[in-house]
Design a protein around this motif. Structure first.
Motif, PDB file in Angstrom:
ATOM      1  N   SER B 224       0.833  -1.208   0.000  1.00 22.92           N
ATOM      2  CA  SER B 224       0.000   0.000   0.000  1.00 22.92           C
ATOM      3  C   SER B 224       0.861   1.250   0.000  1.00 22.92           C
ATOM      4  O   SER B 224       0.529   2.238   0.639  1.00 22.92           O
ATOM      5  CB  SER B 224      -0.923  -0.015   1.211  1.00 22.92           C
ATOM      6  N   ASP B 225       2.007   1.191  -0.693  1.00 29.65           N
ATOM      7  CA  ASP B 225       2.871   2.377  -0.683  1.00 29.65           C
ATOM      8  C   ASP B 225       2.397   3.449  -1.658  1.00 29.65           C
ATOM      9  O   ASP B 225       2.862   4.574  -1.625  1.00 29.65           O
ATOM     10  CB  ASP B 225       4.333   1.985  -0.974  1.00 29.65           C
ATOM     11  N   LYS B 226       1.488   3.077  -2.552  1.00 30.91           N
ATOM     12  CA  LYS B 226       0.985   4.088  -3.499  1.00 30.91           C
ATOM     13  C   LYS B 226      -0.500   4.316  -3.260  1.00 30.91           C
ATOM     14  O   LYS B 226      -1.159   3.527  -2.586  1.00 30.91           O
ATOM     15  CB  LYS B 226       1.201   3.608  -4.936  1.00 30.91           C
ATOM     16  N   LYS B 227      -0.997   5.400  -3.835  1.00 25.81           N
ATOM     17  CA  LYS B 227      -2.431   5.659  -3.736  1.00 25.81           C
ATOM     18  C   LYS B 227      -3.191   4.622  -4.567  1.00 25.81           C
ATOM     19  O   LYS B 227      -2.657   4.054  -5.509  1.00 25.81           O
ATOM     20  CB  LYS B 227      -2.753   7.059  -4.248  1.00 25.81           C
ATOM     21  N   GLY B 228      -4.445   4.411  -4.179  1.00 26.97           N
ATOM     22  CA  GLY B 228      -5.264   3.498  -4.964  1.00 26.97           C
ATOM     23  C   GLY B 228      -5.006   2.038  -4.675  1.00 26.97           C
ATOM     24  O   GLY B 228      -5.463   1.172  -5.410  1.00 26.97           O
ATOM     25  N   THR B 229      -4.257   1.747  -3.618  1.00 23.03           N
ATOM     26  CA  THR B 229      -3.985   0.347  -3.286  1.00 23.03           C
ATOM     27  C   THR B 229      -4.805  -0.094  -2.085  1.00 23.03           C
ATOM     28  O   THR B 229      -4.533  -1.130  -1.498  1.00 23.03           O
ATOM     29  CB  THR B 229      -2.496   0.153  -2.966  1.00 23.03           C
ATOM     30  N   GLU B 230      -5.794   0.722  -1.693  1.00 22.75           N
ATOM     31  CA  GLU B 230      -6.603   0.351  -0.532  1.00 22.75           C
ATOM     32  C   GLU B 230      -7.376  -0.942  -0.808  1.00 22.75           C
ATOM     33  O   GLU B 230      -7.707  -1.250  -1.957  1.00 22.75           O
ATOM     34  CB  GLU B 230      -7.613   1.462  -0.199  1.00 22.75           C
ATOM     35  N   GLY B 281      -1.273  -4.480   4.074  1.00 19.05           N
ATOM     36  CA  GLY B 281      -2.648  -4.313   3.603  1.00 19.05           C
ATOM     37  C   GLY B 281      -3.323  -3.095   4.219  1.00 19.05           C
ATOM     38  O   GLY B 281      -3.362  -2.953   5.433  1.00 19.05           O
ATOM     39  N   ASN B 282      -3.855  -2.231   3.357  1.00 18.25           N
ATOM     40  CA  ASN B 282      -4.468  -0.991   3.827  1.00 18.25           C
ATOM     41  C   ASN B 282      -5.986  -1.113   3.707  1.00 18.25           C
ATOM     42  O   ASN B 282      -6.563  -0.862   2.653  1.00 18.25           O
ATOM     43  CB  ASN B 282      -3.937   0.176   2.992  1.00 18.25           C
ATOM     44  N   TYR B 283      -6.636  -1.513   4.809  1.00 17.75           N
ATOM     45  CA  TYR B 283      -8.078  -1.748   4.763  1.00 17.75           C
ATOM     46  C   TYR B 283      -8.819  -0.428   4.868  1.00 17.75           C
ATOM     47  O   TYR B 283      -8.607   0.327   5.803  1.00 17.75           O
ATOM     48  CB  TYR B 283      -8.480  -2.698   5.886  1.00 17.75           C
ATOM     49  N   SER B 284      -9.693  -0.145   3.914  1.00 13.89           N
ATOM     50  CA  SER B 284     -10.385   1.144   3.874  1.00 13.89           C
ATOM     51  C   SER B 284     -11.877   0.950   3.653  1.00 13.89           C
ATOM     52  O   SER B 284     -12.317  -0.135   3.283  1.00 13.89           O
ATOM     53  CB  SER B 284      -9.836   1.996   2.725  1.00 13.89           C
ATOM     54  N   GLY B 285     -12.598   2.021   3.862  1.00 14.63           N
ATOM     55  CA  GLY B 285     -14.043   1.991   3.620  1.00 14.63           C
ATOM     56  C   GLY B 285     -14.790   1.348   4.777  1.00 14.63           C
ATOM     57  O   GLY B 285     -14.244   1.145   5.852  1.00 14.63           O
TER      58      GLY B 285
END
Lengths: 187, 531
Positions: B224-230, B281-285
């Motif tokens: 998740s080092d870049k945007k849009g990888t959530e 892992g970048n858990y979002s929403g």
């Protein structure tokens, strides 16, 4: 304080203070005037214990109280005797309410400072002295029995564990009565 | 070592002894609990077992659920189910390892294994020498078993840990709510099974147990080092929620005898260091983790739903409604397992002749710092889904009256204490805590009456019940005030202030606007009470 003791206190106080006509209707023997005079002159509870007036009160109490193996007990009753001789009239007023009421002008009859000194009395001698002064300031117009009950509460808290609930403590009750009277609200 | 085949967790048996047994021991009627040496590990063990059962052994409908609740499966049956997922639960070996990164992370510098413990001082704390209450050096040697449960504990509770060190799926330090039988000596099976949801109530596709969509460590980590990888809920299988892996970690296992600092026992395989890398892992929403309640803005339901977290001041009945009731109108939802319990069957509590309780636990985190661990039991009443909104409104009005009384009580205590109470600094939350705890029993009594009345069709307290609640609040508030503000009267100035404050407090408790409204709404007969 049990009912018997309350009755004894009241009759004892009446025997010294009430007019002879009223006493005969209550079947109370008037006490010699020397009782009152001696007690008024006592400077401490110890002095009071030696007076005839105190003896008249003490010997009428129940055996349970007299035989208690506790020097505080007799000291408490001697203090009651020494304070109650300053109560002048039969009244329903509580001490702290009478003290807190507005006198002439804006001020309470007993000043906050003097009242807090009574509250913070640390020894029975100090307590006796300050209590008498307050009773004199309200011109002795308080209920003798209620005053005796308050004194007994003070002694039972003195040197012992205080009641768990703050509003059961005598100093807190006094403070609430005093300031409620001072703020002009009737109970 | 395999976590679903070999013995690794300690269990408490009915006779009081503790034994390390394989996972199938959960169906043994003589096993009544886990026996982990730390409270957070204990909570993690429950979540491990519940997650495992939900993943490989979930019942099809509520009838099957009931049968299995009454009669735990045979160990062989359970083992067979576990074996289906055994490849995902290796703690050692060449393949992917449980909760460890798919990559070796060779580039990362090893750090001490104590870092897996949530309360251990971090690198910055060590540098600045601020490890005051919890010193460095705790848990620097762990047995492989304890390192694994520590790893799992971290992954499910992970707080934010600096740049790219992601929080867990439910945010940092979430609250977990589990439905437990009333009696603590019930079998562990019943304790766990109450929290497994039947698949008629919770519908999802059959999981592919070899997929990284269920067990993220079976595939390359979605960095998740870049945007849009959530990672959003729609990207993965719902069961992934039990096994979310926000941190990229590899344990370094050593062979040889050493004393495990967590258990104090001799271990043959130990861990002293691990390698970690950020941007896991970048858990979002919005999520709906089955064991956690959520809240959201009822006016904007599309905004992110927030999980309940441990908060300063503890867990009291102030938040009881949020943990047990669901209402779209108020934007709150209790954990799915609680909903599942409500839906089981109307008479579940009667059939079992006991009312389950709700076990609430979790860390109280201040960003990376653990302020404390909470573990509380709440009563759980049977409430039908239709009645929840109505009951909730009444419960909220009870809570509000309590909160208002507390506010008055705290304000007047401060008025009694300070010359300028408005400027007084300091943590007064001990007053709050004492207030909530002391009025707790009265609150649940009131709620019980409320729900009883609701079943009769009228979800309000009758006058006498409302009056009992009001009296309890008055007594609690004045008692607290007297204890804190009247224990010493002090000089004449402070005495006057204290007594005045008390008059203000009793004045509000007997004649305040909110109190009068409550009295009027509940038609409480005005008794001449002495103030």
């Amino acid at each position: 304080m049990d009912d018997h003791s309350k009755k004894v206190v009241l009759r004892w106080w009446q025997s010294m203070m009430s007019p002879p006509a009223q006493l005969s209707s209550l079947h109370i023997q008037p006490a010699p005037t020397s009782y009152k005079a001696q007690l008024k002159r006592c400077e401490s509870a110890d002095d009071a214990m030696l007076t005839d007036g105190f003896r008249a009160l003490w010997l009428n109490l129940s055996d349970e109280i007299i035989n208690q193996d506790n020097s505080r007990n007799i000291e408490c009753w001697a203090t009651i005797a020494a304070v109650l001789v300053h109560v002048k009239s039969e009244s329903k007023n509580k001490l702290a309410v009478a003290a807190g009421k507005k006198g002439e002008g804006d001020k309470s009859v007993v000043s906050e400072l003097r009242f807090s000194q009574l509250q913070n009395a640390k020894t029975p001698e100090d307590f006796l002295r300050r209590l008498r002064r307050v009773v004199q300031q309200v011109k002795g117009d308080v209920s003798a029995v209620d005053l005796a009950i308050d004194i007994q509460k003070w002694f039972s808290e003195y040197g012992q564990l205080r009641p768990r609930k703050a509003d059961k403590r005598i100093s807190v009750q006094w403070a609430m009565d005093y300031y409620r009277a001072a703020s002009g609200k009737r109970k | 070592m395999n976590l679903v085949q070999d013995p690794w967790l300690p269990f408490r048996l009915r006779n009081g002894s503790e034994r390390v047994l394989p996972m199938t021991a959960i169906c043994d009627p003589n096993v009544i609990d886990f026996a982990l040496p730390r409270a957070d590990f204990q909570g993690a063990a429950y979540q491990f077992a519940i997650g495992l059962l939900q993943t490989v052994f979930a019942p099809d409908d509520k009838y099957l659920w009931h049968d299995i609740y009454e009669q735990a499966p045979e160990p062989e049956v359970l083992q067979q189910a576990f074996d289906k997922a055994a490849h995902a639960f290796c703690a050692t070996g060449d393949g992917p390892l449980f909760m460890q990164d798919f990559d070796e992370l060779d580039a990362a510098k090893p750090t001490t294994v104590a870092g897996l413990l949530i309360e251990a001082p971090g690198a910055n704390g060590l540098k600045l020498n601020t490890d005051h209450f919890i010193k460095r050096g705790i848990g620097s040697v762990m047995s492989l078993e304890m390192a694994n449960i520590a790893l799992f504990t971290l992954q499910i509770n992970a707080p934010s840990g600096g740049q790219g060190h992601r929080t867990g799926l439910r945010g940092g330090g979430p609250l977990t709510t589990l439905v437990l039988p009333q009696h603590s000596n019930s079998s562990l099976w019943q304790k766990l099974w109450l929290n497994v949801i039947n698949r008629d109530k919770w519908r999802y596709e059959d999981p592919d147990l070899h997929s990284g969509l269920v067990f993220p460590w079976l595939a390359k980590t979605k960095s998740s080092d870049k945007k849009g990888t959530e990672i959003y809920a729609s990207d993965i299988h719902p069961l992934h929620m039990f096994w979310a892996m926000p941190r990229r970690i590899c344990l370094e296992v050593q062979q040889g005898e050493a004393i495990c600092q967590i258990t104090g026992k001799l271990a043959m395989q130990t861990v002293t260091e691990y390698r970690t890398q950020n941007f896991g892992g970048n858990y979002s929403g919005s999520w709906q983790h089955p064991l956690t309640p959520y809240k959201w803005n009822p006016k904007k339901p599309e905004e992110e739903h927030l999980s309940a977290k441990g908060q300063q001041g503890g867990i009291t009945y102030k938040i009881w409604d949020a943990l047990t009731l669901t209402s779209n109108e108020n934007g709150q939802q209790c954990a799915q397992v609680v909903n599942h319990y409500y839906s089981l069957c109307e008479g579940f509590a009667d059939i079992q002749s006991q009312v389950p309780r709700l076990w609430v636990f979790g860390y109280d985190m201040d960003n990376m710092k653990a302020r404390g661990w909470y573990s509380v039991s709440f009563p759980l009443f049977s409430v039908s889904t239709e009645q929840q909104e109505e009951i909730l409104n009444e419960v909220k009005s009870l809570q509000k009256l309590a909160a208002d009384s507390l506010w008055q009580c705290r304000t007047q205590i401060k008025t009694a204490w300070f010359d300028k109470p408005g400027d007084a600094k300091g943590d007064m939350s001990f007053i709050d805590l004492a207030f909530w705890q002391r009025s707790e029993a009265a609150f649940y009594n009131a709620v019980q009456h409320l729900i009883g009345n609701a079943v009769q069709g009228d979800p309000y307290l009758v006058a006498t019940q409302a009056n009992t609640w009001l009296k309890a609040l008055r007594n609690t508030a004045t008692d607290l005030f007297d204890e804190y503000a009247l224990s010493e009267l002090g000089s004449e100035r402070s005495m006057a202030k204290r007594i005045k404050a008390r008059q203000l407090l009793t004045g509000w408790l007997y004649g305040g606007k909110d109190i009068k409204t409550f009295i009027a709404n509940h038609k409480i007969e005005q008794l001449k009470e002495v103030v």
